[in-house]
Design an enzyme around this catalytic site. Structure first.
Site, PDB file in Angstrom:
ATOM      1  N   ASP A  10       0.879  -1.181   0.000  1.00  0.00           N
ATOM      2  CA  ASP A  10       0.000   0.000   0.000  1.00  0.00           C
ATOM      3  C   ASP A  10       0.909   1.221   0.000  1.00  0.00           C
ATOM      4  OD1 ASP A  10      -2.289   1.674   0.274  1.00  0.00           O
ATOM      5  OD2 ASP A  10      -1.962   1.776   2.436  1.00  0.00           O
ATOM      6  N   CYS A  73      -4.261  -1.172  -2.038  1.00  0.00           N
ATOM      7  CA  CYS A  73      -4.317   0.287  -2.153  1.00  0.00           C
ATOM      8  C   CYS A  73      -5.320   0.616  -3.254  1.00  0.00           C
ATOM      9  CB  CYS A  73      -2.926   0.803  -2.522  1.00  0.00           C
ATOM     10  SG  CYS A  73      -2.874   2.570  -2.895  1.00  0.00           S
TER      11      CYS A  73
HETATM   12  N1  DGL Z   1      -4.557   3.177   0.980  1.00  0.00           N
HETATM   13  C1  DGL Z   1      -4.488   4.093  -0.128  1.00  0.00           C
HETATM   14  C2  DGL Z   1      -5.705   3.884  -1.030  1.00  0.00           C
HETATM   15  O1  DGL Z   1      -6.404   2.941  -0.815  1.00  0.00           O
HETATM   16  C3  DGL Z   1      -4.289   5.423   0.465  1.00  0.00           C
HETATM   17  C4  DGL Z   1      -4.503   6.568  -0.394  1.00  0.00           C
HETATM   18  C5  DGL Z   1      -3.306   7.322  -0.899  1.00  0.00           C
HETATM   19  O2  DGL Z   1      -2.184   6.887  -0.840  1.00  0.00           O
HETATM   20  O3  DGL Z   1      -3.579   8.433  -1.379  1.00  0.00           O
HETATM   21  O4  DGL Z   1      -5.969   4.575  -1.952  1.00  0.00           O
END
Ligand code: DGL
Length: 269
Positions: A10, A73
């Site tokens: 992530d 993510c």
């Molecule tokens: N966990 C990420 C997602 O699901 C976090 C968001 C990001 O990095 O902007 O999009």
């Protein structure tokens, strides 16, 4: 049978909500987690940058000799092109299709909301996936760029006034559309589950995309005969790209249990 680890990544710590689920449903599997905490958030960056970062994350995991990859993510899941993910040397699962399938199965009236980062909503990946499953659905999306920052800063209590106001503001247009199901299209948002539920008066079915993706990982391993035959609990190794001093404390909130595995600070090239 394959006793190598499952690779999970992530942009930050949100993907740990998927690891939490993996610990529950696949307790004997080893996991290698990568959180690009030095560069979170990805969601406000350009498509090219997100793809470049995602490829570096994937390369790191592949060098760790993992047996499959979970992109935990929402931003990467909805941005990384299939031409890249389908050519990887190991099976790849992301959070879009599993959450889309669950939302289509759960929604009675076919009015489905999607929340996530700017990049996720701009990609329309969840909408496309759901329209491929159910032709009668209406999809309503709203990006929620502040929520990742609020979660990463620990402002997750359901009575936190700032977070409640922010969630209320983001959900207002979706409530007006009378959604009956809401995809939490970012793996940070399950930490705000109760806040979402309260604002929606417990009347909307929430879809935890990390949880759905963890089930898709189990199905993929089963289908390919790649489950571990280990009989003792698996281990989880955590790799992050920023300081590790406060990692245990913050990560345990996402995991819902103490961090027991090794924690490494690494560089991505
Ligand atoms: N966990 C990420 C997602 O699901 C976090 C968001 C990001 O990095 O902007 O999009």
């Amino acid at each position: 049978m394959d006793n190598r680890a499952i690779g999970v990544f992530d942009s930050g710590l949100g993907g740990l909500t998927a690891v939490k689920e993996l610990h529950k449903i696949l307790p004997n599997e080893n996991i290698v987690y990568l959180g690009d905490t030095g560069r979170v958030p990805y969601g406000s960056r350009s498509r090219e940058t997100i793809i470049k970062y995602a490829q570096q994350d994937i390369d790191f995991l592949i060098k760790k000799d993992i047996k499959m990859i979970l992109a935990a993510c929402g931003t990467v899941s909805s941005t990384l092109p299939r031409e890249i993910s389908s050519k990887l040397p190991v099976p790849y699962v992301d959070i879009v299709l599993p959450a889309a399938q669950e939302a289509c199965a759960m929604s009675a009236r076919g009015r489905i909301g999607v929340v996530g980062t700017n990049a996720t909503l701009k990609s329309n990946a969840f909408g496309r996936a759901m329209r491929g499953i159910r032709s009668d659905i209406h999809v309503y999306g709203n990006p929620c760029p502040l929520l990742v920052h609020l979660v990463e800063n620990g402002m997750i209590e359901p009575d936190n006034q700032i977070t409640t106001l922010a969630v209320q503001m983001y959900l207002e247009p979706l409530i007006k559309e009378k959604i009956d199901t809401l995809i939490l299209g970012c793996t940070h948002y399950p930490l705000l589950y109760e806040t979402f539920n309260r604002i929606l008066d417990y009347k909307v079915t929430l879809i935890d995309s990390g949880q759905c993706a963890a089930k898709a990982v189990r199905n993929t391993l089963l289908k390919n005969g790649m489950l571990s035959d280990r009989t003792e609990p698996g281990t989880t190794e955590y790799n992050v790209t920023d300081e590790i001093e406060t990692f245990d404390k913050t990560a345990s909130i996402f995991l819902g249990e103490p961090v027991t595995g090794a924690v490494n600070r690494i560089e991505l090239l």
